[in-house]
Design a protein around this motif. Structure first.
Motif, short mmCIF file in Angstrom:
data_model
loop_
_atom_site.label_atom_id
_atom_site.label_comp_id
_atom_site.label_asym_id
_atom_site.label_seq_id
_atom_site.Cartn_x
_atom_site.Cartn_y
_atom_site.Cartn_z
N LEU A 1 1.06 -0.78 0.60
CA LEU A 1 0.15 0.50 0.06
C LEU A 1 0.82 1.24 -0.34
CD1 LEU A 1 -1.75 0.68 3.44
CD2 LEU A 1 0.39 -1.17 3.18
N GLY A 2 0.32 2.59 0.05
CA GLY A 2 1.51 3.55 0.15
C GLY A 2 0.58 4.88 -0.55
N TYR A 3 1.32 5.86 -0.72
CA TYR A 3 0.88 7.26 -1.43
C TYR A 3 1.14 8.23 -2.38
CZ TYR A 3 1.20 12.43 -1.33
OH TYR A 3 1.40 13.70 -2.17
N ASP A 4 0.99 8.36 -3.29
CA ASP A 4 1.05 9.16 -4.37
C ASP A 4 0.10 10.12 -4.32
OD1 ASP A 4 2.30 9.96 -6.94
OD2 ASP A 4 3.36 7.79 -6.95
N LYS A 5 1.01 11.34 -4.90
CA LYS A 5 0.56 12.68 -5.08
C LYS A 5 -0.86 12.85 -5.93
CE LYS A 5 2.54 17.63 -6.06
NZ LYS A 5 3.11 18.48 -6.32
N THR A 6 -0.37 12.16 -7.11
CA THR A 6 -2.06 12.18 -8.03
C THR A 6 -2.25 10.42 -8.83
OG1 THR A 6 -0.38 12.83 -10.06
CG2 THR A 6 -1.24 14.63 -8.86
N SER A 7 -3.36 10.70 -9.32
CA SER A 7 -4.21 9.61 -9.71
C SER A 7 -3.86 9.47 -11.05
CB SER A 7 -5.12 9.57 -9.75
OG SER A 7 -5.49 8.61 -10.10
N THR A 8 -3.02 8.30 -10.97
CA THR A 8 -2.50 8.68 -12.79
C THR A 8 -2.96 7.02 -13.44
OG1 THR A 8 -1.07 7.18 -12.60
CG2 THR A 8 -0.38 10.01 -12.33
N GLU A 9 -2.31 6.91 -14.60
CA GLU A 9 -3.69 5.41 -15.17
C GLU A 9 -2.50 4.65 -14.72
OE1 GLU A 9 -3.23 3.37 -19.81
OE2 GLU A 9 -2.90 5.56 -19.93
N LEU A 10 -1.25 4.58 -14.42
CA LEU A 10 -0.32 3.38 -13.39
C LEU A 10 -1.01 3.39 -12.19
CD1 LEU A 10 2.20 1.58 -13.92
CD2 LEU A 10 3.67 3.18 -12.80
N THR A 11 -1.38 4.54 -11.35
CA THR A 11 -1.73 4.12 -9.89
C THR A 11 -3.08 3.06 -10.10
OG1 THR A 11 -2.88 6.39 -9.97
CG2 THR A 11 -0.47 6.07 -9.29
N ARG A 12 -3.75 4.04 -11.11
CA ARG A 12 -5.14 3.07 -11.57
C ARG A 12 -4.79 1.11 -11.89
NH1 ARG A 12 -6.77 8.19 -12.93
NH2 ARG A 12 -6.29 7.68 -15.58
N THR A 13 -3.81 1.57 -12.39
CA THR A 13 -3.33 -0.01 -12.96
C THR A 13 -2.83 -0.48 -11.78
OG1 THR A 13 -2.89 0.49 -14.92
CG2 THR A 13 -2.07 -2.24 -14.58
N GLY B 1 7.60 19.47 -33.86
CA GLY B 1 7.23 18.55 -32.23
C GLY B 1 6.95 20.08 -31.26
N ILE B 2 5.95 19.06 -30.40
CA ILE B 2 5.74 20.20 -28.89
C ILE B 2 6.61 19.62 -28.31
CG2 ILE B 2 3.86 20.30 -27.43
CD1 ILE B 2 2.42 19.22 -29.74
N PHE B 3 7.18 20.35 -27.03
CA PHE B 3 8.50 20.51 -26.14
C PHE B 3 7.76 20.85 -25.15
CE2 PHE B 3 12.63 20.99 -23.88
CZ PHE B 3 13.15 19.82 -23.86
N GLN B 4 7.78 20.32 -23.97
CA GLN B 4 7.95 21.23 -22.43
C GLN B 4 9.22 20.47 -22.32
OE1 GLN B 4 5.44 18.42 -19.79
NE2 GLN B 4 4.21 19.66 -18.84
N TYR C 1 7.76 22.75 -17.06
CA TYR C 1 7.63 21.03 -15.45
C TYR C 1 8.46 21.49 -15.05
CZ TYR C 1 4.57 17.04 -13.37
OH TYR C 1 4.17 16.12 -12.92
N PRO C 2 8.06 21.70 -13.74
CA PRO C 2 8.85 21.91 -12.38
C PRO C 2 9.11 20.97 -11.66
CG PRO C 2 6.70 22.95 -11.39
CD PRO C 2 6.62 21.96 -13.12
N ALA C 3 8.49 19.91 -11.51
CA ALA C 3 8.46 18.20 -10.87
C ALA C 3 8.83 18.78 -9.39
CB ALA C 3 9.61 17.37 -11.48
N ARG C 4 10.09 17.91 -8.88
CA ARG C 4 10.54 18.12 -7.44
C ARG C 4 11.42 19.59 -7.44
NH1 ARG C 4 13.79 14.56 -10.22
NH2 ARG C 4 15.70 15.99 -10.72
N ALA D 1 9.31 15.13 -20.61
CA ALA D 1 8.91 13.38 -19.23
C ALA D 1 8.16 14.19 -18.29
CB ALA D 1 10.44 13.19 -18.86
N GLY D 2 7.46 15.58 -18.26
CA GLY D 2 6.72 15.76 -17.96
C GLY D 2 4.52 14.98 -18.39
N ASP D 3 4.18 16.37 -17.28
CA ASP D 3 2.88 15.67 -18.18
C ASP D 3 1.82 15.78 -19.09
OD1 ASP D 3 2.25 18.50 -17.83
OD2 ASP D 3 0.71 18.41 -16.23
N ILE D 4 3.31 16.59 -20.15
CA ILE D 4 2.55 16.08 -21.54
C ILE D 4 2.37 15.04 -22.43
CG2 ILE D 4 5.32 15.14 -22.49
CD1 ILE D 4 5.08 17.59 -24.86
#
Length: 451
Positions: free
Chosen positions: A34-46, A351-354, A384-387, A433-436
């Motif tokens: 079990l555990g925590y994450d900041k946001t719900s994503t396709e991976l966390t839902r899987t 190209g769209i770059f973030q 995308y700021p990430a951390r 590598a962000g939320d693009i």
């Protein structure tokens, strides 16, 4: 630490790609995960669908009393309420890299390192080995399309791991076989400068090789690596283990492979680009060392489907193509853009770059500008700021001004779909590598519906 005795594991940042692979490892062994994450994503839902209990608020009331081990990622700040709680309770706490090191020390490890190409090479090596009848376990840095997961359970003594240089994570590994694909400057927020990256990062990693082990190094980095026992060189048109005579035939990148003991001609790779041919040379070398047969390797190279967000075709028709790629370093941008232009020499590439991280944008702003100038049209998103907290003076407008190109535009995510509808790009790349990656499905649905 005896991992077999652990019954309950708690992950802080469970949705990270490296964290989730270890969570799946424990879940597959019957531990309560079990555990925590900041946001719900396709991976966390899987992960949740696989039986892992995940919540999205810093809430110590959600923590059970019987946790045997806490695993966390360096991206989690020390001020995190749950991390502080576990420290106060005296619960065993380890970084993700430490746990991966403990797991791999009980097996024979193949560790793939480098500032670019780790995930592709780790995944391709895993696929080749398994297609050659070697049932390896693998911890991957992306979702392999052939396995639909980032953790592969095997039955042999071999484990393939992605060896991450960030936070010197790979120094927890002691591989029997190591691959170093590249040593370009990156993560200078950790290492300070290129010399430290080489000495306290990659050379220190190379010295962790088990006695009698092999280190396969991309041949252009031989001087920087220096004299390491077990060192062998590989690459494209260089090294003792090399790919050469590269050409495009029948829609595949085609090449020959040569080593002191093997010669394989006319190999065809499903992935585009010379950089992927070089990654394949490393994977082939490892597979042959472990006894893989040439014909099994030949078949597997053609059938390999790749990794989600690594030059992933989400739409391809006679008139248009849409490709999504995780590229977030200038060298990765050059590789992705170059592969697209080589595959589609008669079409314009948009190209769209973030940009990912303020520090990386600051450190490599000129490199990003030059790489993006390869495009026929550039759409630049906010960083995308990430951390990270913002860095004064470092933003996308600053990078934008460095780009010498007549067709460049600053765009926001919510504008992209309308721009695509208006401009109708022939070849579209989303890069970063962000939320693009949140643009993937809307763009895929648009191109698919339009077709």
């Amino acid at each position: 630490m005896d991992l077999k005795s652990i019954q309950t594991v708690y992950f802080i940042g469970v949705g990270g790609i490296g964290m989730s692979a270890i969570a799946r490892y424990f879940n597959g062994r019957g531990a309560k995960v079990l555990g925590y994450d900041k946001t719900s994503t396709e991976l966390t839902r899987t992960l949740a669908a696989e039986g892992i209990d995940i919540h999205y608020e810093e809430d110590v009331s959600r923590i059970p009393k019987d946790v045997d081990l806490v695993v966390y990622t360096p991206a989690v700040p020390d001020t995190h309420a749950e991390l502080q709680y576990f420290r106060q309770q005296g619960t065993p706490i380890k970084k993700r890299a430490e746990v991966l090191g403990i797991i791999s020390r009980g097996m024979k490890a193949i560790a793939i390192a480098g500032t670019h190409g780790k995930t592709t090479t780790t995944t391709l090596t895993t696929y080749l080995l398994r297609e050659c009848g070697i049932s390896c376990t693998a911890f991957l840095g992306g979702i392999a399309l052939d396995f639909e997961t980032n953790f592969v359970e095997g039955q042999s003594e071999w484990v393939v791991v992605e060896a991450d240089e960030y936070d010197r994570s790979f120094l927890h590994l002691s591989p029997n076989i190591a691959v170093v694909l590249s040593m370009d400057a990156d993560h200078l927020d950790i290492y300070g400068d290129r010399a430290s990256l080489h000495e306290t990062g990659f050379r220190a990693f190379a010295k962790k090789l088990e006695p009698g082990g092999k280190l396969y190094l991309q041949h252009r980095w031989a001087v920087e690596m220096g004299n390491i026992p077990g060192l062998e060189l590989f690459g494209v048109e260089g090294g003792s283990y090399r790919a050469d005579h590269i050409r495009v035939e029948d829609g595949y990148f085609t090449f020959d492979y040569h080593s002191p003991a093997h010669r394989l001609e006319g190999l065809q790779l499903s992935l585009p680009g010379r950089h992927n041919v070089e990654n394949a040379a490393a994977a082939i070398t490892v597979a042959l060392q472990l006894g893989g047969k040439g014909e099994d390797i030949r078949r597997a190279l053609r059938s390999f489907r790749g990794i989600r967000r690594r030059f992933e075709f989400l739409h391809r028709s006679e008139g248009q193509a849409y490709i999504d790629d995780y590229a977030h370093h200038p060298e990765e941008l050059r590789a992705a853009i170059g592969a697209a232009k080589e595959l589609f020499p008669d079409r314009e590439v948009t190209g769209i770059f973030q940009p990912h991280l303020f520090s990386r944008t600051r450190d490599f702003v000129d490199g990003f500008a030059r790489a993006l100038e390869q495009l026929d049209e550039i759409w630049l998103m906010d960083i995308y700021p990430a951390r990270e907290a913002p860095v004064p003076g470092v933003d996308s407008a600053w990078l934008f001004d460095k780009i010498n190109h007549p067709r460049k535009h600053l765009v926001h995510a919510e504008e992209v779909l309308q721009l695509v509808q208006e401009r109708q790009p022939k070849v579209l790349l989303t890069l970063g590598a962000g939320d693009i990656d949140l643009l993937r499905n809307p763009l895929k649905d648009y191109f698919g519906g339009k077709a």
